[in-house]
Design a protein around this motif. Structure first.
Motif, PDB file in Angstrom:
ATOM      1  N   GLN A  43       0.829  -1.202   0.000  1.00 11.41           N
ATOM      2  CA  GLN A  43       0.000   0.000   0.000  1.00 11.41           C
ATOM      3  C   GLN A  43       0.870   1.262   0.000  1.00 11.41           C
ATOM      4  OE1 GLN A  43      -2.420  -0.609   3.494  1.00 11.41           O
ATOM      5  NE2 GLN A  43      -4.158  -1.389   2.302  1.00 11.41           N
ATOM      6  N   LEU A  44       1.903   1.267   0.834  1.00 12.65           N
ATOM      7  CA  LEU A  44       2.777   2.433   0.898  1.00 12.65           C
ATOM      8  C   LEU A  44       3.507   2.651  -0.420  1.00 12.65           C
ATOM      9  CD1 LEU A  44       4.288   2.084   4.493  1.00 12.65           C
ATOM     10  CD2 LEU A  44       2.469   3.618   3.713  1.00 12.65           C
ATOM     11  N   GLU A  45       3.839   1.561  -1.102  1.00 11.91           N
ATOM     12  CA  GLU A  45       4.466   1.685  -2.417  1.00 11.91           C
ATOM     13  C   GLU A  45       3.498   2.287  -3.429  1.00 11.91           C
ATOM     14  OE1 GLU A  45       6.565  -1.049  -5.907  1.00 11.91           O
ATOM     15  OE2 GLU A  45       5.488  -1.998  -4.239  1.00 11.91           O
ATOM     16  N   SER A  46       2.237   1.851  -3.373  1.00  9.49           N
ATOM     17  CA  SER A  46       1.253   2.330  -4.348  1.00  9.49           C
ATOM     18  C   SER A  46       0.955   3.816  -4.192  1.00  9.49           C
ATOM     19  CB  SER A  46      -0.049   1.527  -4.220  1.00  9.49           C
ATOM     20  OG  SER A  46      -0.703   1.800  -2.985  1.00  9.49           O
ATOM     21  N   GLU A  51       9.474   2.967  -2.430  1.00  6.28           N
ATOM     22  CA  GLU A  51       9.820   2.509  -3.777  1.00  6.28           C
ATOM     23  C   GLU A  51      10.528   1.169  -3.635  1.00  6.28           C
ATOM     24  OE1 GLU A  51      11.644   4.265  -7.920  1.00  6.28           O
ATOM     25  OE2 GLU A  51      12.384   5.054  -6.017  1.00  6.28           O
ATOM     26  N   LYS A  52      10.084   0.182  -4.425  1.00  6.14           N
ATOM     27  CA  LYS A  52      10.624  -1.171  -4.302  1.00  6.14           C
ATOM     28  C   LYS A  52      11.654  -1.454  -5.383  1.00  6.14           C
ATOM     29  CE  LYS A  52       9.288  -6.036  -3.906  1.00  6.14           C
ATOM     30  NZ  LYS A  52       8.164  -7.015  -3.932  1.00  6.14           N
ATOM     31  N   ASP A  53      12.754  -2.043  -4.948  1.00  9.57           N
ATOM     32  CA  ASP A  53      13.759  -2.555  -5.871  1.00  9.57           C
ATOM     33  C   ASP A  53      13.383  -4.000  -6.174  1.00  9.57           C
ATOM     34  OD1 ASP A  53      15.999  -3.752  -7.066  1.00  9.57           O
ATOM     35  OD2 ASP A  53      17.402  -2.456  -5.997  1.00  9.57           O
ATOM     36  N   GLU A  54      12.838  -4.238  -7.358  1.00 10.18           N
ATOM     37  CA  GLU A  54      12.322  -5.561  -7.696  1.00 10.18           C
ATOM     38  C   GLU A  54      13.416  -6.618  -7.749  1.00 10.18           C
ATOM     39  OE1 GLU A  54       9.310  -6.332  -7.784  1.00 10.18           O
ATOM     40  OE2 GLU A  54       8.292  -4.390  -7.918  1.00 10.18           O
ATOM     41  N   ILE A  55      14.628  -6.221  -8.092  1.00  8.14           N
ATOM     42  CA  ILE A  55      15.733  -7.179  -8.198  1.00  8.14           C
ATOM     43  C   ILE A  55      16.151  -7.678  -6.818  1.00  8.14           C
ATOM     44  CG2 ILE A  55      18.130  -7.498  -8.907  1.00  8.14           C
ATOM     45  CD1 ILE A  55      17.644  -5.491 -11.138  1.00  8.14           C
ATOM     46  N   HIS A  56      16.301  -6.755  -5.866  1.00  9.29           N
ATOM     47  CA  HIS A  56      16.788  -7.128  -4.542  1.00  9.29           C
ATOM     48  C   HIS A  56      15.668  -7.309  -3.519  1.00  9.29           C
ATOM     49  CE1 HIS A  56      20.281  -5.041  -6.439  1.00  9.29           C
ATOM     50  NE2 HIS A  56      20.925  -6.056  -5.920  1.00  9.29           N
ATOM     51  N   GLY A  57      14.442  -6.924  -3.883  1.00 10.25           N
ATOM     52  CA  GLY A  57      13.331  -7.080  -2.955  1.00 10.25           C
ATOM     53  C   GLY A  57      13.389  -6.150  -1.760  1.00 10.25           C
ATOM     54  N   THR A  58      14.033  -4.986  -1.915  1.00  9.70           N
ATOM     55  CA  THR A  58      14.176  -4.032  -0.820  1.00  9.70           C
ATOM     56  C   THR A  58      13.346  -2.779  -1.082  1.00  9.70           C
ATOM     57  OG1 THR A  58      16.154  -3.109  -1.866  1.00  9.70           O
ATOM     58  CG2 THR A  58      16.478  -4.826  -0.190  1.00  9.70           C
TER      59      THR A  58
END
Length: 254
Positions: A43-46, A51-58
């Protein structure tokens, strides 16, 4: 916890860890169930808070937080942050505050904030002193690397200042090193007679500016306990300012 408390806790966790966090960090440090943690982070990302780093999952602060931070930083300078903090400390303690900077190997007083306690001597804006002989100067010199500090003491102006002063360079370097370790500098009856001061320094990595701020008071009040109390107050203020400017050199524990 409310969503506001949860958001604040997650952002504080990033600050404490000084970097990106994973959902597992939220689960472990905030005691949140896995399903709840995943939902909240999503929710916080949306909404742009994260902001999510899709490669590292952070996760790191998102575009909304960064935009708001940029707006604040653009409007408030380092001197603005220091001035506000120092005025509060002067009101709280009754002592006189100074904001200073290094200029051509000397300490230059930029601003004076008068307190309720009268001083034997007031140093006015525009005044200059050898940096090695003041608490504000030593607080700023403590931000130097060893190489920069060597070059400072080898500069013709400083060599000239030290000639005939009975000051030993090795002792001055050791004093700066102790200031670096302690996170603050003190001066009692040094460049200003019958006066004591305690100083900290902060910087802004974006502009490469750095200033020192101090509280100054009559020498007779400079007991070890009072010097430590004022040092604690100044270091707390320095850490708060550093958190706003991104100054990683102010990180020593209180």
């Amino acid at each position: 916890m409310s969503i506001l408390e949860t958001t604040a806790s997650i952002l504080k966790l990033m600050v404490e860890r000084q970097g990106a966090i994973r959902i597992s960090d939220v689960i472990h440090h905030l005691g949140m169930p896995k399903s709840t943690a995943s939902r909240v982070m999503s929710q916080l990302e949306s909404y742009g808070y994260l902001e999510k780093d899709e490669i590292h999952g952070t996760f790191l602060p998102g575009p909304l937080i960064m935009s708001a931070s940029h707006l604040v930083n653009r409007q408030l300078t380092l001197n603005d942050h220091v001035d506000a903090a120092l005025r509060s400390l002067c009101e709280r303690t009754g002592y006189t505050g100074y904001i200073s900077m290094l200029d051509n190997q000397e300490i230059l007083v930029l601003r004076v904030i008068h307190g309720r306690q009268s001083l034997p001597v007031v140093t006015w804006p525009g005044s200059r002193s050898p940096a090695w002989g003041t608490s504000t100067g030593r607080a700023l010199l403590a931000r130097f690397t060893d190489t920069q500090l060597h070059d400072f003491f080898a500069s013709p102006q400083v060599v000239s200042q030290l000639t005939g002063s009975q000051q030993d360079v090795s002792m001055l370097v050791a004093t700066v090193a102790r200031t670096r370790d302690a996170g603050y500098a003190t001066a009692v009856n040094e460049s200003v007679a019958d006066t004591a001061s305690v100083s900290c320094a902060v910087g802004d990595p974006a502009t490469h500016d750095a200033v020192a701020f101090c509280l100054s008071f009559p020498q007779q009040l400079a007991t070890p306990e009072e010097l430590q109390r004022i040092a604690t107050l100044l270091k707390e203020a320095a850490l708060t300012i550093a958190g706003k400017t991104g100054d990683t050199q102010v990180s020593s524990p209180l």
